[in-house]
Design an enzyme around this catalytic site. Sequence first.
Site, short mmCIF file in Angstrom:
data_model
loop_
_atom_site.label_atom_id
_atom_site.label_comp_id
_atom_site.label_asym_id
_atom_site.label_seq_id
_atom_site.Cartn_x
_atom_site.Cartn_y
_atom_site.Cartn_z
N SER A 79 0.81 -1.22 0.00
CA SER A 79 0.00 0.00 0.00
C SER A 79 0.84 1.27 0.00
O SER A 79 0.30 2.37 0.05
CB SER A 79 -0.91 0.01 1.23
OG SER A 79 -0.12 -0.22 2.38
N THR A 181 -2.17 3.65 4.35
CA THR A 181 -1.17 4.72 4.18
C THR A 181 -0.35 4.87 5.44
O THR A 181 -0.88 4.69 6.53
CB THR A 181 -1.91 6.04 3.93
OG1 THR A 181 -2.57 5.92 2.69
CG2 THR A 181 -1.00 7.24 3.94
N THR A 199 1.86 7.09 0.35
CA THR A 199 0.97 5.98 0.00
C THR A 199 1.01 5.67 -1.50
O THR A 199 1.41 6.53 -2.29
CB THR A 199 -0.49 6.35 0.37
OG1 THR A 199 -1.33 5.21 0.25
CG2 THR A 199 -1.05 7.44 -0.53
N ARG A 209 -6.31 9.41 -10.38
CA ARG A 209 -6.96 9.73 -9.10
C ARG A 209 -5.91 10.09 -8.03
O ARG A 209 -4.91 9.42 -7.89
CB ARG A 209 -7.79 8.53 -8.64
CG ARG A 209 -8.51 8.72 -7.29
CD ARG A 209 -7.71 8.18 -6.14
NE ARG A 209 -8.45 8.21 -4.87
CZ ARG A 209 -7.91 7.95 -3.69
NH1 ARG A 209 -6.64 7.63 -3.61
NH2 ARG A 209 -8.63 8.01 -2.59
N VAL A 210 -6.18 11.15 -7.31
CA VAL A 210 -5.32 11.54 -6.19
C VAL A 210 -6.17 11.54 -4.93
O VAL A 210 -7.29 12.06 -4.94
CB VAL A 210 -4.71 12.94 -6.43
CG1 VAL A 210 -3.98 13.43 -5.20
CG2 VAL A 210 -3.76 12.91 -7.62
N ASP A 212 -6.23 11.87 -0.41
CA ASP A 212 -5.91 12.90 0.58
C ASP A 212 -4.42 12.96 0.91
O ASP A 212 -3.91 14.00 1.34
CB ASP A 212 -6.70 12.64 1.87
CG ASP A 212 -6.39 11.26 2.46
OD1 ASP A 212 -6.11 10.32 1.67
OD2 ASP A 212 -6.43 11.10 3.69
N THR A 232 -5.62 8.39 7.57
CA THR A 232 -5.55 7.23 6.70
C THR A 232 -6.98 6.79 6.39
O THR A 232 -7.89 7.14 7.12
CB THR A 232 -4.75 6.09 7.38
OG1 THR A 232 -4.71 4.96 6.52
CG2 THR A 232 -5.36 5.67 8.70
N GLY A 233 -7.13 6.04 5.32
CA GLY A 233 -8.47 5.58 4.97
C GLY A 233 -8.92 6.14 3.64
O GLY A 233 -8.09 6.57 2.83
N GLY A 235 -9.62 8.47 1.14
CA GLY A 235 -9.17 9.85 1.06
C GLY A 235 -10.23 10.85 0.67
O GLY A 235 -10.22 12.00 1.12
C1 SD4 Z 1 -6.01 7.40 -0.24
N1 SD4 Z 1 -5.87 7.80 2.12
O1 SD4 Z 1 -5.40 7.30 -1.28
C2 SD4 Z 1 -5.30 7.05 1.05
C3 SD4 Z 1 -5.35 5.59 1.26
C4 SD4 Z 1 -5.08 5.21 2.66
O2 SD4 Z 1 -4.82 3.76 4.33
O3 SD4 Z 1 -5.01 5.93 3.56
N2 SD4 Z 1 -4.93 4.06 3.03
O4 SD4 Z 1 -7.19 7.72 -0.18
#
Ligand code: SD4
Length: 321
Positions: A79, A181, A199, A209-210, A212, A232-233, A235
């Site tokens: 990841s 991330t 990440t 795609r971008v 957060d 994290t999570g 975005g």
């Molecule tokens: C995203 N926030 O690209 C990142 C992915 C991520 O834990 O955090 N993963 O949206």
Amino acid sequence: MTTRRKFLQLGTLASLAPVTKLFGYTPPPIVSKPVVISTWNFGVGANEEAWKILSNNGRALDAVEAGARVPEGDPKESSVGLGGLPDRDGRVTLDSCIMDEFANCGAVACLEHIVHPVSVARKVMEKTPHVFLVGEGALKFALDNGFKKEKLLTKESEKVWKEWLKTAQYKPVANIENHDTIGIVALDDKQNLSGACTTSGMAFKMQGRVGDSPIIGAALFVDNEIGAATSTGVGEEVIRIVGSHLVVELMRQGNTPQEACEKAVQRIVKNQPKKSKEIQVGFLALNKNGDYGAYALQKGFTYAVYSKEVPNKIFEAKSYY
Ligand code: SD4
């Protein structure tokens, strides 16, 4: 009337007194430093590297960069950086940012072929008049600055992508998903804060795609007077509330790091009551005194803490659901 002698006596008393308030004097809060905290279980390896710098009187900025480089360089972490899962067209595109105690910041997004985007982000911060470079421009800048072009798609990641292509359904599953991330924030011995985030983003995302992670204010924010936060999570949900900036501003308003993370997560729930049940978002926050907090939408968000009192331990954050 207070004589000069009496006044000096009061002064001596006040400086010796361990009480919270004496003659209007409030002692400074206890500060725990240095400290580094980072997202998920792989935060332990990142903290380990960061601690080498922090425990030697080093700068938080150097510590967070060194920490973030650990999962970036690990091909087994699918990841972040090398070995990261690709977008739906098989391209590994990386997002990263870094911010220091002077509000200097740098970021790169949709960067291909470079193992350590966090170090490219730092170079953007230090060597250009800009904050954010993307795609081809970011790659050109990296190569011009001595970074090596490498193949980031490992055999394992390619296999997972080919398997995914059979159904080609984009449906992130909280915690085990196509995301993980590293966000890392630190307070150094001089009581300065810095942070970094890096990440490969959501696996099988659309090309271009971008998330957060490279966006200052979304996945990372540092205000050296107040604190630092990272996320994290999914975005998209973090961007919608400018999450990390929100967490820092909530701390400025007097919330503890824990309360600030909770209020940011509650904002996501308020915006997206239905969707928030199915996705994961987690925040980490660290304030100027070394106090920290964490909170997530779902159970399972882990983070690692390294300080003198807590020698690199993993905790699970409390969650809304
Ligand atoms: C995203 N926030 O690209 C990142 C992915 C991520 O834990 O955090 N993963 O949206």
